[in-house]
Design an enzyme around this catalytic site. Structure first.
Site, PDB file in Angstrom:
ATOM      1  N   GLY A   1      -4.882   5.986   6.513  1.00 11.91           N
ATOM      2  CA  GLY A   1      -5.300   6.438   7.693  1.00 11.91           C
ATOM      3  C   GLY A   1      -6.806   5.905   7.869  1.00 11.91           C
TER       4      GLY A   1
ATOM      5  CB  CYS B   1      -7.853  -5.120 -11.671  1.00  7.25           C
ATOM      6  SG  CYS B   1      -6.030  -5.350 -11.298  1.00  7.25           S
TER       7      CYS B   1
END
Length: 396
Positions: free
Chosen positions: A178, A360
């Site tokens: 959020g 990654c």
């Protein structure tokens, strides 16, 4: 040399660009490439021969996770040398997509896949993410920026690109914990809505919105992006950060169609996602253990489906090198809090995530994948600034 070791010798001779040693379960050692060894692989026991021949990447990854293989040396560096060796098994041509191999994620599997990864627990992610809880590529104005500074930079960079105006309506597809929808409301006085499939993220976002006193201006819903069409609502701005990697190649046309329908005429959208050069099946280690249902979209398929939906590209920016730095910060935080991680999860989980994060980082260093931000408009928009100058002007 035993028959068992012949399989390893054939597989490992093209593993890395750098000199390294391999020590087997019987104590014997083979040196590969000329020079002083930069790292060592130790096989504590033989791996399953069938798995090793059929899928060496999974076999070696699981061997590391199960402590059948130990790595002496920095794991990211080891993975970098593997990615940089064009003839290594990890760089062999990936399986191209066809109509028979394309897989779409329906609403049920999308929910299950999101829960598998993001509902591990907020306490876990809080250990190694920055205080904003941003779980996506940051934006480093300087290599010396802290992770928190770089994530704030990223958020401001995105919001500036959107050219938000007071009173506008903003949708965040895949809104995480959020931070973006809250900052958009605070900084630009817009009404923002976030949607997520993660119950953990949903609950945390509700808490943050209430703590910021933004109830009524900022909202979050636990829902699939494909269901938003039923809400009979449109938006001035749409943003999606790190979500397109989860929809699957088959659903990219649906995603772009929905973006077109949810965006007002002349509206602006920003899509931030990992990209590839070609349409290939998802990395088998990641889809099995980290992101089930995940697939990296190619640049050309994204652009193709944007154009088919009258979504005009205004700007494209690569943040690939920023993602390497982001991941290195995550690895550092993960290892600094390893005892707390160990309180929550077993050693196999820890080694799996350690491999994921380091691999990654190496992946982005060598450009196996990229990270792009696409700024697009629905139809023609003549109101956006004509240059990028506004992005780099310091706020007063």
């Amino acid at each position: 040399m035993s028959i068992k070791k012949v399989i390893y010798k054939k597989l490992l001779k093209n593993l890395s660009t750098e000199p390294f040693d391999v020590t087997f379960w019987d104590g014997s050692t083979i040196h590969y490439n000329d020079g002083i060894s930069k790292f060592r692989l130790t096989f504590n026991k033989p791996l399953n021969r069938k798995s090793l021949k059929e899928n060496p990447m999974i076999a070696l990854a699981e061997g590391y996770m199960d402590k059948d293989i130990e790595v002496e040396g920095h794991l990211e560096y080891v993975m970098e040398t593997i990615f940089s060796k064009q003839s290594s098994f990890i760089n062999q041509p990936k399986k191209k997509l066809s109509k028979s191999t394309k897989k779409g994620n329906n609403k049920q599997t999308s929910k299950e896949n999101a829960s598998f990864h993001y509902d591990i627990g907020n306490d876990f992610y809080r250990l190694w993410l920055d205080p904003t809880m941003n779980y996506s590529c940051a934006y480093f104005k300087s290599e010396h920026d802290s992770l928190y500074e770089a994530q704030v930079n990223k958020m401001n960079h995105i919001l500036k690109k959107l050219n938000l105006q007071p009173g506008q309506r903003l949708l965040d597809i895949g809104s995480g914990w959020g931070h973006l929808i809250i900052e958009a409301a605070k900084q630009y006085n817009v009404r923002s809505l976030g949607i997520t499939l993660s119950e953990e993220q949903y609950r945390k976002t509700l808490e943050r919105v209430e703590a910021e006193g933004l109830v009524g201006q900022v909202d979050v819903k636990l829902m699939d992006y494909r269901d938003l069409m039923n809400e009979n609502i449109t938006f001035d701005r749409i943003v999606s950060v790190g979500m397109l990697e989860h929809v699957g190649h088959e659903n990219i046309p649906t995603f772009m169609d929905n973006t077109h329908k949810l965006l007002k005429e002349g509206g602006v959208a920003l899509l931030h996602c990992i990209t590839g050069l070609e349409e290939v099946e998802g990395n088998e280690f990641l889809t099995k253990y980290i992101f089930p249902g995940g697939a990296i979209p190619s640049i050309r398929e994204l652009i193709d489906h944007m154009s088919q939906n009258n979504l005009r590209i205004v700007d494209v920016e690569s943040l690939r090198r920023h993602y390497t730095l982001t991941l290195r910060h995550w690895v550092e935080n993960f290892e600094s809090n390893i005892d707390k991680v160990r309180d929550q999860f077993d050693e196999r989980f820890i080694r799996m995530w350690r491999l994921y994060l380091n691999a990654c980082a190496a992946n982005f260093t060598y450009g196996v994948s990229d990270l792009h931000q696409f700024l697009i408009t629905k139809g023609v928009n003549n109101d956006l600034p004509m240059t990028r100058d506004y992005l780099y002007q310091e706020d007063e």
